[in-house]
Every structure is written in structure tokens, then in C-alpha cells.
Design an enzyme around this catalytic site. Sequence first.
Site, mmCIF file in Angstrom:
data_model
loop_
_atom_site.group_PDB
_atom_site.id
_atom_site.type_symbol
_atom_site.label_atom_id
_atom_site.label_comp_id
_atom_site.label_asym_id
_atom_site.label_seq_id
_atom_site.Cartn_x
_atom_site.Cartn_y
_atom_site.Cartn_z
ATOM 1 C CG ASP A 241 34.066 88.599 29.936
ATOM 2 O OD1 ASP A 241 33.477 88.190 28.931
ATOM 3 O OD2 ASP A 241 33.489 88.866 31.016
ATOM 4 C CD GLU A 299 32.487 91.072 25.826
ATOM 5 O OE1 GLU A 299 31.494 90.460 25.428
ATOM 6 O OE2 GLU A 299 32.731 91.217 27.047
#
Length: 588
Positions: A241, A299
Site C-alpha cells: 500500500d 500501489e
Amino acid sequence: MQRSYMFAGAFVVLFVGIIVIVVVCVSSMNGWKEHNADGPKFWEQGGVYQVYPRSFGDSDGDGTGDLMGVVAHSDHLKDLGVVTVWLSPIFKSPMKDFGYDISNYMAIDPIFGTMDDFERLVASLHRNGLKVVLDFVPNHSSNLHEWFTKSEAREGNYTDYYVWAEAKDYDKNNTPIPPNNWMSEFGGSAWEWSGIRGQFYYHQFLAEQPDLNYRNEHVKEEMKNVLRFWLDKGVDGFRVDAVKYLVEAQDLNLDEPTDSDNPELLHHIFTTNQPETFQILREWRELVDKYHEKVLMVEVYSEVEDVMKYYGNQSVPLAHFPFNFFMLEALNNRSTLNGYALKDTISLWLDYMPEGKWPNWVLGNHDNGRVASRLGKDMVDALNMVVLLLPGTPVTYNGEEIGMENTFISWEDTRDPEGCRWGPDHYQEHSRDPERTPMQWNDGHMAGFTNGNNTWLPINANYQEINVAAQKNATHSHLKFYQHVTEIRQEETFKRGKVTFPTYDDSTFSFIRSLEGHPSYLAVVNVATVNRTVNLHLGANFQLPDKAEMVIHSSTSVAKETPSGSTVFLDSLTLVAGEGVLLKLPED
Ligand code: NOJ
Ligand code: MG
């Protein structure tokens, strides 16, 4: 004697050199497709399917999805024909950002179940031949993580676990002024004052999500332990993330420059894509590479040049791939969707991708609106076909395989912090709740999502028409189309073939996959909102055959006269609005 040895030696060096050059040239011609000497890795063999666990299946009737709810639906995952299941965060969390605020990286949040449930889930998915990828959220923890509490209290090694800074000054009311102008991704200053510590801490997201300090060796070690913990439990990799925010500039007095056109906008030169971030990613890659075949997908929403850095290169590999969000960004609504835009966004990735790396294609996720709502219900199959049949890994967000739509959520029902902070008048422009509503399994009680009578977000009223069971039973449906295309994807042509783009314009997009010794396929999409008869020869970049064989067409198609196996003519191909078709080209 000596001399002839030298001569022979030079000859051998020259010969080996030529061989090396030839091998390098041939492999670069093949590009992404033959870089693995030991065969394709699992993520290269099929799609990734993102499960948002709160909304997938609820096994205990509390209205929020859980791990056993995923187990209950593992047949669906298997039937889809995807290879990898990525679970959005399932760890202990106060749920301020629905699991992206973690208070214990090595525990399962009770709302999702227990560690035993987790082990059952991994076993069940593995038994079904599926891989399991976890969401790794390293940039920030929850403010309720014990690391933060201890850091705030300046306890021993924990003192520098987070990014702390003195106030720059105090205003006339004696309110502390943040050390610089850095902004949070969720709006407002990225600095929050801690009365306990008498300092500011940095948070790229919510104040309840303080950024960890990656200039601290203990933090780096803690996070490596987290990776090892889950790898030792048998997971197959991680989605990382918000990785571009991992490290901030060391000098916290530096203001980020403002944009000349928009003074509200900052150029994030001190808070994103810092050189140290790549060093940390490299260490994580080395760690996962100590295990057998584990994937790291990261990401990164950034400019293409910056995104590509996350691949690393041949000698220093980093992520197996950074997510390709350019389709999501470029094709934001139907007015931006045309043949040129599709061609350009696909080429952008393929042209910028470093040598020997593997592409990927993302159409949706839990942070972006549903494909059917952004681009049109009629486009669902065609776009799934495009991402499933291009070279690289397709990434599907749960519900996209049945064409789920954004759900209207009233202000009272809004849960997403990104929506809440904008208030009743503007939450709809920012809230991510519409794409996070429960999965629609059938037309029964609560769409088959829960036995309970409430759900954490409302179920879309269209569940009676749009649901998995109905689409399983129908002859033509989004689900059937998706499954059929994942089967077709198993053909060698799609695994290893090259891609070319014969015809594209305002209303048409097409690509060909071809591989020597195997059939070639032509995918055609009518991106227009009207039915059309297309002449693919018009404006084509190269000579196309006169006719081809229909393999599959969108479930919305009314062209019953062109069932699979029938012959179609490329100068007069009739397509309904948004339709995608896959044609097999004649062998010559
Ligand atoms: C990206 C996640 O996808 C999003 O849902 C989350 O809010 C932020 N990172 C912060 O973790
Ligand atoms: Mg950070």
C-alpha cells in the site's frame, strides 16, 4: 606458440561476444514475453482478483464480511479462472480507514475472524489451486498501535518510530505552527500536534494513520518481521500500500513548492518517491525472494516515469509490478473513452516499461468508481476482454465480473472517511463507499451476502437483476463472458504472443495477439454509444484478412446471427454500442 594461444583466445572472446549480442537482441525482440528462463511465474499465468473482505461474504450475520465468508465463496473464485486472490487488509484495526490503519500487523481483526479462520482460508484457496496475496500497509500504522503510544511517550527505541518534529513557531493564540507546508492526501495539513509529546507527527493520510519513520533501523526490522510472519504462514505475496510515501525528506523544514497554476497544489518532491524508498523496496524484494515464487505488487499513483522506477531493472529487481492505474485515470468517464485513448494508454505502459518486465492492467478497485458507472454498462464485457487478453496480468476488483454498479449512499449512511470529511454537500464527489457495497450473490435475502438484517453499507437496489446466481444461470451474462475469456486466455497466443494495433479511431479499438505456429486473434471494441457497422480495413495500419471466425462477443450483443464459430467480414462488422468481440483470424 604464445601468440597463437592469444589469437585463439581473442577469437573465442569475439565469438562469445557475438553470441551474447544475438541472444540479447532476440530476447529484447520478445520483450516481456520470454524473460523467465524457468517458465512463467504464477502471477504471469492468470489474473489477480481483489477481494474487499468487508463486502465479500458475511458468515456470522453481523453485516460485515469476514474470512469464513470468503471461504464460503471459494467456488466462485475458482470458477472465475483467476490465479491469485488479493485480500484487502484483514489485520487488527480501529477501522478508521477500514483496515488501512493497522494496530497489530500480526493479528486478524475479530470482525474478520480468527487466525484459525485465516489458516482455513489459505488452505481452502490453495486446495482450489489459488494463490493468496495479503495487503501490506507499511507507510503508516494506526495511532492506536502500541508502537505509536510508546513513541508518543518517548519510550526507549520507540521514540523515533514515527516522524516527529518541533513546532516551527507558535501563533498569537499560542497554537503550534507545523514545521512545513506538507499536505495530507486526505486534505489539510499532514502534521498533527501531540499534546502528550509536545511535538507534531506526520501523517500522509488520516491523523489516525501516523507515518512510520523508515530512517529508523528498528522500524525497518519490525516490518521485515511482519513480511516473514505471513510468508511463514504460507501466503504467496503482498500488495504493498501507498509505497511512494514510505520515506520523507530528512530536512523537515523544507516546504514543498506550489504549482504555478494552482497554489493549492503542491509538487510532492519531499514526500513521494524518495531515493531511500527504493532501497527499502529492494530489501523487501530480497526478503521475499528467499522464499519460493512470491509476488510483490505495489500501489503507486504517479507520473509514468516515476511509476516505472518501482519495477527496478534487470540487475536490481524491485516490485514484480507496480499497478498500472493509467487506464483507470485516462478512461475516467465515457467522454474520454475512444479508440485513440485506449491505444495510447495501453502503449504508454508497454513503451515505458523497462526491458524484461511484466505488464498489468487495472480497471477498478476499492478506491475508484465501478466500471459500469464510470464508462457504461454496455462496456463491461469489452473492457474485461481487453484487460484479460492483453499481455500481462489483469487485475479485477470483486463485483466487476458481474458488472456491479456504484451504489447511491445517503449522507447518513456514508462511512468512508474521505467522504465524511467533505460534509453533506460534497461527500459524493469523494466518497469511496459507492464501489464498496456488498457483493451481490443472488436475488434473495440481503443479496445472499448475509443472514443478518443489516449491512455495513447498503446493498445496491439492483441486486435482483445484477447478481452472481442469475448470471450463472443465464446463457449470456457478464459472468459467463468473463469465465469464457479467462479460458481463452490459456491459449499459447495469449500467454506469449505479441500485440499489435491494426485499427483505432474515435469509435473503434482493436488489437491482435499473434504467435508463430499458433492461431492469431483479433479483439474489436465499439466504444461508441450507438450500434455500428465497422469497416476494419479503413485506416488500418496493416493488411487485414477479409474474414474471420467469431469466438465470443459481449453478452449485450443482439447479433444472434453471428454465434461463435460463424464467419464475419471485417469490412462490415456489426457491433452494438460498447460491444467487444474476439475473432480468430484465418491461418495463412
Ligand atoms: C491506498 C488504499 O487503497 C486506500 O484505500 C487507503 O485509504 C490508502 N492507501 C491509505 O492506506
Ligand atoms: Mg511515509
